[in-house]
Write an enzyme that holds these catalytic residues in place. Structure first.
Site, PDB file in Angstrom:
ATOM      1  N   ILE A   1       0.848  -1.183   0.000  1.00  0.00           N
ATOM      2  CA  ILE A   1       0.000   0.000   0.000  1.00  0.00           C
ATOM      3  C   ILE A   1       0.888   1.238   0.000  1.00  0.00           C
ATOM      4  CG2 ILE A   1      -0.253  -0.243   2.513  1.00  0.00           C
ATOM      5  CD1 ILE A   1      -2.996   1.146   2.192  1.00  0.00           C
ATOM      6  N   GLU A   2       0.936   1.911  -1.142  1.00  0.00           N
ATOM      7  CA  GLU A   2       1.873   3.036  -1.294  1.00  0.00           C
ATOM      8  C   GLU A   2       1.311   4.182  -2.133  1.00  0.00           C
ATOM      9  OE1 GLU A   2       5.107   2.008  -4.270  1.00  0.00           O
ATOM     10  OE2 GLU A   2       4.523  -0.012  -3.605  1.00  0.00           O
ATOM     11  N   THR A   3       0.058   4.081  -2.594  1.00  0.00           N
ATOM     12  CA  THR A   3      -0.545   5.154  -3.392  1.00  0.00           C
ATOM     13  C   THR A   3      -1.979   5.400  -2.927  1.00  0.00           C
ATOM     14  OG1 THR A   3      -1.407   3.648  -5.087  1.00  0.00           O
ATOM     15  CG2 THR A   3       0.827   4.517  -5.413  1.00  0.00           C
TER      16      THR A   3
END
Length: 260
Positions: free
Chosen positions: A167-169
């Site tokens: 989860i990075e955006t």
């Protein structure tokens, strides 16, 4: 097309050699190559990659469709040269270390499936490697549909790593509260399916700015921080320190992590 003025050349008694325009161009090219080639060669060596942070000797390799399909699964290892850099030169190795885990992308969003995953998953298992599979989270998509995309694709045994959420955006207009609520739905659904608490992969700054304590304090953390110093996020389990490592057994640069 631009026109060129015509110049008259006066004849002189003393004869001078006139260089051909092609010779001039050729000479200029040689000079230019002499200047540029050393720079290009020094800017990146395909056999040498990023240095490993000091004191770490356990590694996690992260693969996806962005990496070459062909992997020598029974030969994968981290080779360090005298400068502490990752290398493929076994002859100049200061240390040759095994990989602790190989993690590969399985799914993304509600329908995308990584094209290399099934073959890689089988090959890594046959090679006796510790495997992990991750899902790339899309905040704009239904979290339960995303969880199903992952669980339909990934079969875990007791020897495999827990499920992993990348989860990075965030999509435009998504709030911090909405992101965390959605991500927790995925995490809880997947944990219920496998009976194992997922690992959360995220960036160091992203964890601080976007993720709540409901996630960072309750799930094992895999933190990306491309820096010489460890992540600032407390409680991290793995640290992805570079995307410019080389690993013996696969071509090109790869993402490499160390274990706390």
């Amino acid at each position: 097309m631009s026109s060129r003025p015509v110049h008259k050349v006066r004849k002189k008694k003393s004869k001078k050699k006139v260089l051909s325009p092609w010779l001039v161009v050729g000479a200029f090219s040689l000079v230019l190559a002499a200047v540029l080639v050393p720079h290009l060669v020094s800017s990146g060596n395909p056999e040498t990659g990023a240095a490993v942070p000091k004191g770490y000797r356990h590694f996690v390799l992260d693969l996806s469709h962005n990496n070459p399909r062909q992997v020598q699964w029974d030969s994968l290892k981290v080779v360090l040269n005298g400068q502490g850099q990752t290398s493929r030169d076994l002859g100049g190795a200061k240390a040759i270390l095994p990989l602790s885990h190989v993690v590969m992308k399985a799914t993304e969003g509600v329908s995308h499936k990584d094209r290399h995953f099934l073959q890689w998953w089988a090959d890594a298992g046959q090679a006796g490697l510790s495997r992990g599979a991750y899902h790339f989270f899309r905040s704009s998509r239904d979290p339960l549909a995303q969880a199903k995309n992952y669980t339909d694709r990934v079969t875990l045994t007791h020897q495999d790593l827990p499920p992993i959420l990348d989860i990075e955006t965030v999509h435009s207009g998504c709030t911090r509260e909405q992101l965390n609520r959605s991500a927790l739905q995925w995490l809880q659904a997947v944990e219920k399916q496998y009976g194992r608490k997922p690992i959360v992969y995220t960036g160091d700054s992203f964890a601080k700015d976007w993720l709540s304590a409901d996630i960072t304090a309750h799930y094992p953390l895999w933190i990306a921080r491309y820096n010489e110093t460890p992540p600032r996020t407390e409680g991290w389990l793995w640290w992805q320190f570079t995307d410019q490592a080389v690993v013996y057994g696969i071509s090109g640069f790869v993402d490499l992590s160390v274990i706390q």
